[in-house]
Design a protein around this motif. Structure first.
Motif, PDB file in Angstrom:
ATOM      1  N   GLU A 243       0.818  -1.205   0.000  1.00 55.48           N
ATOM      2  CA  GLU A 243       0.000   0.000   0.000  1.00 55.48           C
ATOM      3  C   GLU A 243       0.855   1.259   0.000  1.00 55.48           C
ATOM      4  O   GLU A 243       0.459   2.290  -0.548  1.00 55.48           O
ATOM      5  CB  GLU A 243      -0.955  -0.027   1.198  1.00 55.48           C
ATOM      6  N   TYR A 247      -0.012   4.263  -2.648  1.00 58.19           N
ATOM      7  CA  TYR A 247      -0.422   5.643  -2.378  1.00 58.19           C
ATOM      8  C   TYR A 247       0.719   6.638  -2.577  1.00 58.19           C
ATOM      9  O   TYR A 247       0.470   7.829  -2.799  1.00 58.19           O
ATOM     10  CB  TYR A 247      -1.043   5.792  -0.983  1.00 58.19           C
ATOM     11  N   THR A 308     -11.631   0.568   5.528  1.00 57.27           N
ATOM     12  CA  THR A 308     -11.385   1.850   4.865  1.00 57.27           C
ATOM     13  C   THR A 308     -10.698   1.653   3.523  1.00 57.27           C
ATOM     14  O   THR A 308     -11.062   2.276   2.518  1.00 57.27           O
ATOM     15  CB  THR A 308     -10.528   2.754   5.767  1.00 57.27           C
ATOM     16  N   HIS A 309      -9.710   0.764   3.493  1.00 48.77           N
ATOM     17  CA  HIS A 309      -8.994   0.535   2.243  1.00 48.77           C
ATOM     18  C   HIS A 309      -9.849  -0.203   1.217  1.00 48.77           C
ATOM     19  O   HIS A 309      -9.753   0.073   0.016  1.00 48.77           O
ATOM     20  CB  HIS A 309      -7.710  -0.247   2.522  1.00 48.77           C
ATOM     21  N   PHE A 313     -10.405   1.215  -2.410  1.00 46.35           N
ATOM     22  CA  PHE A 313     -10.040   0.449  -3.600  1.00 46.35           C
ATOM     23  C   PHE A 313     -11.241   0.280  -4.535  1.00 46.35           C
ATOM     24  O   PHE A 313     -11.097   0.345  -5.763  1.00 46.35           O
ATOM     25  CB  PHE A 313      -9.494  -0.927  -3.198  1.00 46.35           C
ATOM     26  N   CYS A 348     -10.850   9.309  -1.955  1.00 51.84           N
ATOM     27  CA  CYS A 348     -10.049   8.082  -1.918  1.00 51.84           C
ATOM     28  C   CYS A 348      -8.650   8.359  -1.368  1.00 51.84           C
ATOM     29  O   CYS A 348      -8.082   7.531  -0.645  1.00 51.84           O
ATOM     30  CB  CYS A 348      -9.957   7.465  -3.306  1.00 51.84           C
ATOM     31  N   LEU A 352      -7.123   6.425   1.787  1.00 48.20           N
ATOM     32  CA  LEU A 352      -5.853   5.698   1.724  1.00 48.20           C
ATOM     33  C   LEU A 352      -4.958   6.079   2.896  1.00 48.20           C
ATOM     34  O   LEU A 352      -4.325   5.221   3.519  1.00 48.20           O
ATOM     35  CB  LEU A 352      -5.142   5.990   0.397  1.00 48.20           C
ATOM     36  N   GLY A 355      -6.559   4.696   6.266  1.00 47.16           N
ATOM     37  CA  GLY A 355      -6.365   3.251   6.395  1.00 47.16           C
ATOM     38  C   GLY A 355      -4.922   2.894   6.667  1.00 47.16           C
ATOM     39  O   GLY A 355      -4.628   1.991   7.464  1.00 47.16           O
ATOM     40  N   ASP A 356      -3.987   3.607   6.023  1.00 46.17           N
ATOM     41  CA  ASP A 356      -2.572   3.325   6.239  1.00 46.17           C
ATOM     42  C   ASP A 356      -2.172   3.617   7.675  1.00 46.17           C
ATOM     43  O   ASP A 356      -1.386   2.870   8.277  1.00 46.17           O
ATOM     44  CB  ASP A 356      -1.734   4.163   5.266  1.00 46.17           C
ATOM     45  N   GLY A 413      -4.374  -7.632   1.950  1.00 44.46           N
ATOM     46  CA  GLY A 413      -4.988  -6.937   3.080  1.00 44.46           C
ATOM     47  C   GLY A 413      -5.764  -7.895   3.968  1.00 44.46           C
ATOM     48  O   GLY A 413      -5.662  -7.844   5.201  1.00 44.46           O
TER      49      GLY A 413
END
Length: 439
Positions: A243, A247, A308-309, A313, A348, A352, A355-356, A413
């Motif tokens: 990821e 990103y 979230t990811h 996506f 998005c 990203l 979520g990261d 993931g």
């Protein structure tokens, strides 16, 4: 100042130091390829892309020696000297030479491994089991302010004269040096009565105090610890590594390639980076502040990161053309599944980043918790796997269409989240057993 206040201040200084250094280094990375093309000198023949390939390759391999370096000179000096290499890499662009450019690329790969391993070690030293989650979140949030501070703009702003270029890179070098010297403000944490803390010292002088063990023996033991780290640590960083590539490189490329966004498509790259940073800062800050209020452990935060990811996506799959990652310079002519929306694209970006931060704050926390006695070795393994995974992802990103890249991240993931759940459940079970035995 109370012992807990001192360690919290150390974490804040650590985060601020990383924020300053990577603001300067990130700005350099964003503009270096464009600046290289504008050099008036015919003696320089370097490539920013080649430099990054060298850095990642050396970074991966250098994690093998990072624990030994930290065992010899300590985490504080490791941070400082590694940071100096970052400053040296930036300073190369003041008077660029091909040989010095690539030499510093190699040294930077080594320095990056030592820097990040020392960061994990220092974070662990200054944390207890009850504060490791909070401190991870605070560090992560502070460091991610670099996204807000990064110089962003159109390429034409960096097609500058030699004098202007020198001014820019002298300024960035000075900024990075400020971050390096911040590390000297980190204080020695007050020792705890537990005998294991004797091996976790902040200053290199303490390393040789115990049982008259030589520095070479310390380094050898650190290397053995690295090789003997639990296999669970090898699984955890794979998902964040993929990821990170997406990103930090692929998604911005996709936005710039979308001709449906019009003339502002290239400008969305900088705005996307800022929103990724907002998501990172929000996630790190919230999870750090609320850590003590979380009765359910780390699993809910990691699950939130996965959810979230997945949402991000799916929206990217609908909103961005499939060939955007590999589109030519003039952009993609393919149609997305929906009418491309700038608003959806920027949402998005935020998701990203959020979520990261869910993944990384909890991963740093659990690695520091599991491997308190050999945290330098454990974080070296963590960064070793993450950097290799990122390098693999950078490689296949040149060939795979967007939907295949998204599918890979969805699958990894899910697997990474399940692995994390298993490890966290083991932590919870061990805590219960410990509480039972103490009755």
């Amino acid at each position: 100042m109370s012992p807990e206040g001192k360690t919290l201040l150390n974490i804040i200084i650590l985060g601020l130091g990383f924020m300053v250094i990577f603001t300067a280094f990130g700005t350099c990375g964003n503009i270096e390829q464009t600046v290289i093309k504008s050099f008036n000198s015919t003696e320089f023949h370097g490539s920013g892309y080649t430099s990054m390939a060298i850095i990642y390759a050396v970074f991966s391999a250098s994690n093998l020696i990072a624990p030994s370096v930290i065992a010899v000179i300590g985490p504080q000096l490791s941070l400082f000297f590694s940071g100096l290499v970052y400053s040296g890499y930036i300073a190369v662009f003041i008077h660029p030479y091909t040989s010095s450019f690539y030499t510093l690329s190699v040294l930077l790969g080594i320095a990056a491994a030592v820097l990040w391993t020392a960061q994990g070690n220092l974070l662990t030293i200054n944390s207890k089991d009850s504060t490791i989650g909070r401190n991870s979140g605070i560090f992560w949030a502070l460091m991610q302010f670099r996204y807000i501070l990064l110089v962003s703009g159109e390429k034409r702003y960096f097609l500058v004269s030699d004098k202007d270029r020198q001014t820019v890179f002298i300024t960035l070098t000075v900024i990075s040096l400020v971050g390096n010297f911040l590390f000297f403000l980190i204080q020695r944490p007050d020792p705890e009565p537990a005998p294991s803390d004797a091996s976790e010292s902040l200053l290199p002088a303490d390393i040789s105090d115990s049982n008259s063990v030589s520095l070479c023996s310390q380094a050898f033991e650190a290397f053995k610890d690295y090789l003997n780290c639990n296999v669970e640590t090898m699984w955890l960083p794979i998902c964040p590594g993929l990821e990170l590539t997406f990103y930090s490189g692929v998604y911005g490329t996709c936005l710039g390639a979308m001709t449906q966004f019009g003339d502002d498509a290239k400008g969305l790259i900088g705005l996307s980076g800022i929103l990724i940073g907002v998501g990172e800062i929000l996630g790190g800050g919230v999870f750090g502040i609320l850590d003590k209020c979380n009765r359910f452990g780390r699993n809910p935060v990691v699950f939130l990161g996965l959810f979230t990811h997945i949402v991000a996506f799916y929206l990217i799959f609908l909103n961005i053309a499939s060939d955007a990652p590999v589109a030519p310079e003039e952009g993609t002519q393919m149609q997305a599944f929906i009418q491309p929306s700038v608003t959806v694209a920027l949402i998005c970006s935020f998701l990203l980043g959020l979520g990261d931060s869910c993944f990384n704050t909890q991963l740093i926390s659990i690695v520091g918790f599991l491997f308190r006695e050999d945290s330098a070795s454990a974080f070296a393994v963590f960064k070793f796997v993450q950097s290799i995974t990122a390098a693999v992802a950078f490689f296949y990103s040149n060939y795979f269409l967007l939907h295949w890249q998204l599918l890979i991240m969805v699958l990894t993931g899910f697997l990474g989240t399940i692995t994390f759940f298993v490890v966290e459940w083991g932590v919870i079970s061990s805590r219960r057993d410990s509480d039972y035995d103490s009755i």
